[in-house]
Design an enzyme around this catalytic site. Structure first.
Site, mmCIF file in Angstrom:
data_model
loop_
_atom_site.group_PDB
_atom_site.id
_atom_site.type_symbol
_atom_site.label_atom_id
_atom_site.label_comp_id
_atom_site.label_asym_id
_atom_site.label_seq_id
_atom_site.Cartn_x
_atom_site.Cartn_y
_atom_site.Cartn_z
ATOM 1 N N GLY A 183 0.768 -1.297 -0.092
ATOM 2 C CA GLY A 183 0.045 0.065 0.074
ATOM 3 C C GLY A 183 0.816 1.318 -0.135
ATOM 4 C CB CYS A 188 -1.269 5.477 -8.279
ATOM 5 S SG CYS A 188 0.576 5.285 -8.087
#
Ligand SMILES: Cc1cc2nc3c(=O)[nH]c(=O)nc-3n(C[C@H](O)[C@H](O)[C@H](O)COP(=O)(O)OP(=O)(O)OC[C@H]3O[C@@H](n4cnc5c(N)ncnc54)[C@H](O)[C@@H]3O)c2cc1C
Ligand SMILES: Cc1cc2nc3c(=O)[nH]c(=O)nc-3n(C[C@H](O)[C@H](O)[C@H](O)COP(=O)(O)OP(=O)(O)OC[C@H]3O[C@@H](n4cnc5c(N)ncnc54)[C@H](O)[C@@H]3O)c2cc1C
Ligand SMILES: Cc1cc2nc3c(=O)[nH]c(=O)nc-3n(C[C@H](O)[C@H](O)[C@H](O)COP(=O)(O)O)c2cc1C
Ligand SMILES: Cc1cc2nc3c(=O)[nH]c(=O)nc-3n(C[C@H](O)[C@H](O)[C@H](O)COP(=O)(O)O)c2cc1C
Ligand code: FES
Ligand code: FES
Lengths: 305, 261, 305, 261
Positions: free
Chosen positions: A74, A132
């Site tokens: 993450g 992303c």
């Protein structure tokens, strides 16, 4: 025979060897100093950076799969400011080219990161992680839409004179469409590829192995997919391609070069074997000697189809 | 200074149906390791294993150039390691991570270990002994089998107390039943074992205001601080392999990390 | 505890076990008769069929990769006519459900195959391989475009009363878009997934390992990708999903079931271990007993996220 | 009738620096196999191997419940098999594929074998001997080392003639230099070896009108006729594992298949 030239130059950046440490797998460059032979490494891509520090995903974050690993880190990272003040000075002391991997949740964030990096000493180039999610456009990944990928490339190019290298996602039907669009938008080279979304479940507890449920698959398992994507990409664009995915040996690196890559990145296998760098470089040198290759760059795209 | 060393398996001793003590030869690691540290082990040719597996150093004999690992078989990697033939070579990256620190002179060390969490404490007990410190060692397990290395701790002159869940040895119950007694007076706690046990020990220690060093286990990808796969939550995610595996137990936010493995 | 019910019913088709032989890996059903315990097999999907016989790709056609294999068979097959007259009668003698996997290079070809099969005794359903290039629309794969996938599903549904099961390609950015479109077009269930395009090179000869250059990757290497796609698909549609990709054990089969599959197919691992069927079924039965599961169908989608 | 049998390695004999004769115990396979057939072998625990590998049965001793394989190390699978410790078990699926057929009474059998292509002919020579047939066996290799099992063929009373590329044993040159002489009179040819050799032998046989059975090698996925990975071109693609590995050489279109491995 004289020593083969193992250095490569990509988008004006000199790499003394064609082996580059992949983003997110080599920290901020100095972690492996006592166990890795850095002279075998041509460049380092640092962990992906956003503008602000990020906490990352809750654990568990990794899991082993057949010949591969899943990760959902993450993008835990320190933010650009701390990177520039604390990490970059130490990276500069290493005698190697440094690429900074950037991430954003909007066009503006990518552009701002590029603007900041433009002034930073020791940065050789920018690798754009376009896997992303774009928060402004409903969380769609920049990298999976040719048009969005081009717009973010353009936005970054405007703000920096550094070479810009979009890192493409494998999670598309036709990677050549994305590759051609970002090339047209000014990309100086391409990194192919990022991890593949994947998942594993603990059947006893019935819980996903990763807290984030889905993670990215890396390692030798995905290598044949990556070689295919590099082959397709290199045949679709004029700019150089950096091959990434499951490289564990000089034969693997050579597959990527022959398929069309000008250099390669190593990620997961660096965890498994810190001597992969030296062994791979020695293997490449030996191959060049055996095949009378004077410069490793001659091998780029030399597959015989 | 860390290295990726070849270590040769010189002896294997079964401690229970699923745990073994493996003794390896490597002069570098045997002298370089400090109690609490671990090594990332890569096996030769084991079927389909990719990542290394982390193991605490269990004991060190620098004079004989040997160190040992205590291995409990829980999956493919541990099974393959535990069944390695004597003479086999493995790659051991280490020593890695933080160490237990010596208790202040006025503190009596109390070690709480559950199951394979016993591993890091033999080397540490040896270090305490060398510093002429006595320690209380509380060992817990499901059954008598799981009180690995009890005799070694006793041989070092430690005050060993045991608990088993099935009552087959020592007190009946979890190791935490032994703690209350052991916390009298100024104490420095050290713990390693299953997460629920650690949480319980940590709560008790915090209530009593007892200093507490805890060794944590997380899945690890690199062991070198690079993959960020092994994180533990303090006030942010920190790396179990680099900031740990030994942490000040007070710094850990246990509720952020329910199913860490 | 009574014996757990391991049978499943998908789109009205009864499978006595949730283990189905994947298309292209179990021939025309009878090849393994002397070495496989057929009672463990709930159904068989036969090798993909076009209208006409096809010669297939030139060899080499296969190559081993880390935990996987590449194949480029190029759909060598006997054509529908010979299948119906020569292969189908022998398949009927097996006490198992038979799905016929069809392929076409146009909408019309798919529709014609469906029409012919509609009348054939012993066919339980049609699995549509939509990873075939549409020659009329520039060779684009039917399966990678939601709209085209829906049109071919509709065309097939019109010509047959048999259950129709499109087999989705992993080579898309968003499998749920394709899944939802084919569901709306009338698909009765979905098979997820086909192989992933990939490539390997012999670095000594510099030739691709496959004559066709690119082939499909199968086997355990791709399993985490397939589990993810099944999870995403099952959460996007109401119709049942059949999970496929690298299954080698009952744990692997359970991952797919928990992720949302109602049954699974086994391909590559049947080559490696003909006893995979019996072992997997026994493992499933044991798991059901240990976890007090009365019917395997209770496990579908039971992952706890 | 085929089975997936466990076979135990009972003896390993090095024949050259990179070739070994491995003797396995399996009563079923030892009696069921016919010369020319092969088995798909799966190794235990060998690192990262997925698919089985095909090997011709080299010899069979049904009375001793043993069969043997001749293995040449060319990659990971062959290396792992050749280095298996005695006592190890492997899974052998077989017997698979077509067989050599006996020559007509009026035909003298002539066997042409190059390198590891020698493998299938020991069992076949034994069958010829049992049928009281004499045969000429032409063996070729790069060097004397590669003339595997020469003495075994001689012990069976075969007329063995050799050629080595480096001239270290027998005639200097490829095995094809021996053929001309051997083709006098009514002959049935059998061949196995590297593709260029087979092509040459096939051309010669066709010119001379000599019947010729050839054993071919292709990469194999299943060995059972299901993957269609192993095809050979005749008038269409046929499966090496099912229609072959022994083919009538005249049926093969050699030019369709330049780099089959
Ligand atoms: C710092 C540290 C020190 C350790 N010291 C020891 C030791 O001294 N002796 C010992 O036997 N074990 C020790 N472990 C645990 C050991 O690393 C794991 O048991 C091992 O990695 C599991 O590998 P496997 O292939 O057998 O299991 P897998 O097949 O990978 O998984 C089996 C089960 O083990 C769990 N698991 C996976 N990784 C870990 C992990 N890193 N830690 C704990 N459980 C895990 C999985 O969730 C799964 O349920 C230590 C772990 C860490 C992080
Ligand atoms: C019917 C048949 C009978 C055979 N009999 C024997 C035998 O008796 N003894 C023996 O040593 N070998 C025999 N082979 C060849 C043997 O199967 C291969 O050498 C083996 O599969 C290579 O596996 P590897 O893992 O060592 O090589 P890999 O690492 O997979 O590949 C190494 C090299 O070998 C080549 N190769 C891959 N597969 C094959 C194949 N099936 N055949 C030939 N080359 C291949 C590859 O192109 C590559 O260049 C036979 C093959 C067939 C099809
Ligand atoms: C633990 C881990 C973290 C990663 N983090 C990043 C990242 O921050 N940015 C990025 O672009 N890629 C990241 N990647 C992807 C790698 O850079 C690389 O593209 C991928 O792992 C495939 O290469 P490999 O198979 O050699 O590992 C990460 C990969 C791993 C395994
Ligand atoms: C040799 C081979 C041939 C295949 N042929 C077909 C085919 O004809 N039609 C089809 O839909 N899928 C075909 N597949 C794909 C499989 O049915 C399956 O989707 C894929 O192999 C993934 O499953 P696995 O990993 O269990 O093999 C083939 C796969 C292999 C390995
Ligand atoms: S294990 Fe990789 S950062 Fe700790
Ligand atoms: S090896 Fe699979 S068909 Fe021949």
């Amino acid at each position: 025979m004289t020593k083969p030239d193992l250095s490569v130059t990509i988008a004006g950046i000199h790499f003394r060897t064609p082996l580059i440490a992949a983003s997110g797998t080599f920290g901020y460059g100095t972690e492996y100093l006592d166990v890795v032979d850095y002279s075998a490494i041509g460049g380092i891509v640092v962990k992906g950076l956003y503008l602000e520090p990020r906490e990352g995903c809750a654990p568990p974050r990794i899991w082993e799969t057949p010949s591969g690993m899943l990760n959902a880190i993450g993008l835990q990272e320190v933010g650009i400011e701390k990177f520039v003040t604390e990490k970059m000075p130490r990276l500069c002391e290493l005698d190697t080219s440094v690429l900074v991997n950037i991430c954003g949740s909007s066009l503006e964030e990518y552009a701002e990161l590029a603007r900041i990096l433009d002034d930073v000493d020791g940065v050789s180039g920018i690798e754009m992680n376009i896997s992303c999610p774009n928060v402004h456009e409903g969380g769609i990944l920049f990298g999976c839409d040719p048009n969005m990928a081009a717009r973010v490339t353009e936005a970054v190019k405007k703000k920096t004179s550094l070479p810009v290298i979009p890192k493409l996602s494998p999670n598309v039907t036709d990677i050549t469409a994305v590759a051609r669009e970002v090339e047209a938008a000014g990309a100086d080279a391409l990194s192919v590829m990022n991890t593949i979304p994947a998942m594993a479940i603990d059947v006893e507890t019935r819980r996903p192995r990763l807290k984030n449920i889905i993670g990215g698959l890396s390692g030798p398992a995905i290598r044949p997919i990556a070689v295919r994507l590099v082959y397709q990409t290199a045949n679709a664009v004029q700019i150089p391609v950096i091959g990434i995915g499951g490289i564990a040996s000089h034969e693997d690196a050579l597959e990527f070069l022959l398929a069309g890559a000008s250099a390669v990145q190593i990620g997961t296998m660096g965890f498994v074997d810190p001597s992969v760098w030296r062994k791979t470089l020695d293997g490449l040198e030996d191959y060049c000697r055996r095949h009378a290759v004077a410069a490793i760059s001659e091998l780029t795209g030399a597959v015989e189809t | 200074m860390r290295r990726d060393e070849k270590a040769t398996l010189v002896e294997r001793r079964a401690l229970s149906p699923d745990a073994s003590l493996l003794c390896f030869r490597s002069s570098f690691l045997a002298s370089a390791l400090r109690p609490g540290q671990f090594t990332m082990v890569r096996l030769p040719e084991a079927e389909g294993l990719l990542l290394r597996r982390p193991y605490s150093f269990c004991d060190a004999e620098p004079d004989r150039e040997q160190f040992s690992l205590l291995v409990k078989e829980v999956g493919r990697g541990t099974r393959a390691l535990a069944r390695l033939p004597e003479g086999a070579e493995v790659d051991c990256l280490g020593p890695l991570g933080s160490t237990f620190t010596m208790p202040a002179p006025e503190h009596r060390p109390v070690i709480v270990a559950g199951g394979v969490g016993i591993a890091p404490f033999l080397a540490f007990s040896r270090a305490l002994r060398a510093a002429e410190r006595d320690a209380t060692v509380l060992l817990g397990g499901r059954t008598a089998h799981d009180l690995y290395l009890r005799e070694e701790f006793e041989a070092l002159g430690m005050d060993v107390r045991c608990a088993t869940e099935d009552g087959s040895f020592g007190e009946k119950g979890r190791v935490s039943v032994l703690i209350d007694d052991a916390l009298a007076g100024p104490v420095q706690l050290y713990s390693c074992g299953p997460t629920p046990m650690l949480v319980k020990v940590a709560e008790l220690a915090r209530e009593r205001g007892v200093a507490h060093q805890v060794s944590l286990e997380r899945r690890m990808g690199c062991g070198m601080g690079c993959c960020l796969g092994c994180v533990v939550y303090t006030s942010e995610y920190v790396r179990c392999c680099s900031e740990g595996p030994v942490f000040d137990a007070d710094s850990i936010q246990w509720d952020r990390d329910r199913h860490p493995l």
